[in-house]
Motif scaffolding. Structure first.
Motif, PDB file in Angstrom:
ATOM      1  N   MET A  33      -6.051  -0.955  -0.195  1.00 32.40           N
ATOM      2  CA  MET A  33      -6.157   0.345   0.554  1.00 32.40           C
ATOM      3  C   MET A  33      -6.134  -0.022   2.055  1.00 32.40           C
ATOM      4  N   ASN A  34      -6.651  -1.228   2.269  1.00 32.07           N
ATOM      5  CA  ASN A  34      -6.389  -1.693   3.660  1.00 32.07           C
ATOM      6  C   ASN A  34      -5.142  -1.961   4.271  1.00 32.07           C
ATOM      7  N   ILE A  35      -4.399  -2.655   3.064  1.00 33.30           N
ATOM      8  CA  ILE A  35      -3.099  -2.976   3.537  1.00 33.30           C
ATOM      9  C   ILE A  35      -2.157  -1.693   3.860  1.00 33.30           C
ATOM     10  N   LEU A  36      -2.340  -0.687   3.136  1.00 31.25           N
ATOM     11  CA  LEU A  36      -1.562   0.354   3.333  1.00 31.25           C
ATOM     12  C   LEU A  36      -1.884   1.144   4.594  1.00 31.25           C
ATOM     13  N   PHE A  37      -3.125   1.149   5.099  1.00 30.63           N
ATOM     14  CA  PHE A  37      -3.537   1.811   6.221  1.00 30.63           C
ATOM     15  C   PHE A  37      -2.826   1.137   7.402  1.00 30.63           C
ATOM     16  N   ASN A  38      -2.833  -0.386   7.254  1.00 26.71           N
ATOM     17  CA  ASN A  38      -2.198  -1.122   8.279  1.00 26.71           C
ATOM     18  C   ASN A  38      -1.027  -1.021   8.429  1.00 26.71           C
TER      19      ASN A  38
END
Length: 121
Positions: free
Chosen positions: A1-6
């Motif tokens: 999820m953090n990768i998608l946000f970045n």
């Protein structure tokens, strides 16, 4: 999820929004805001420096604007009240005067009574 946000944060500057959403729609030319000191340009060489093209009408009935010619620049503070300046550098508005009514943006009739000054647009 953090990768998608970045990833979204990285790609956000490259996303194009529609141009209409970014800029407000331009307002129509409001001839009623032409008041104050006005320079009437009659030389065709300087036609492109004028903000509007006007036709000086002899008859009040067919004019878009009935203008009172003020003698003092300080009192030319209302709609259709102009101080005709002899110097282009001191003018709030520069208007090109044409002899052909079809080329004019609006028509002007000068009146001698201040209370008759009005904009009909």
């Amino acid at each position: 999820m953090n990768i998608l946000f970045n990833l979204m944060l990285v790609l956000l500057p490259f996303v194009k929004e529609p141009a209409a959403a970014l800029q407000p729609t331009p307002a129509a030319n409001d001839i009623c805001r032409v008041y104050g000191s006005v320079y009437l340009e009659r030389d065709p060489k300087y036609k492109n420096t004028a903000s509007y093209t006007v036709f000086l009408n002899e008859e009040e009935a067919f004019a878009n604007m009935v203008v009172f010619r003020e003698n003092n620049k300080l009192f030319a503070d209302g709609t259709a009240i102009w101080y005709i300046t002899p110097n282009k550098a001191f003018a709030d508005h520069i208007l090109y005067v044409t002899d052909n009514r079809n080329f004019a943006d609006f028509t002007v009739h000068f009146t001698d009574v201040r209370s008759f000054a009005e904009c009909r647009e």
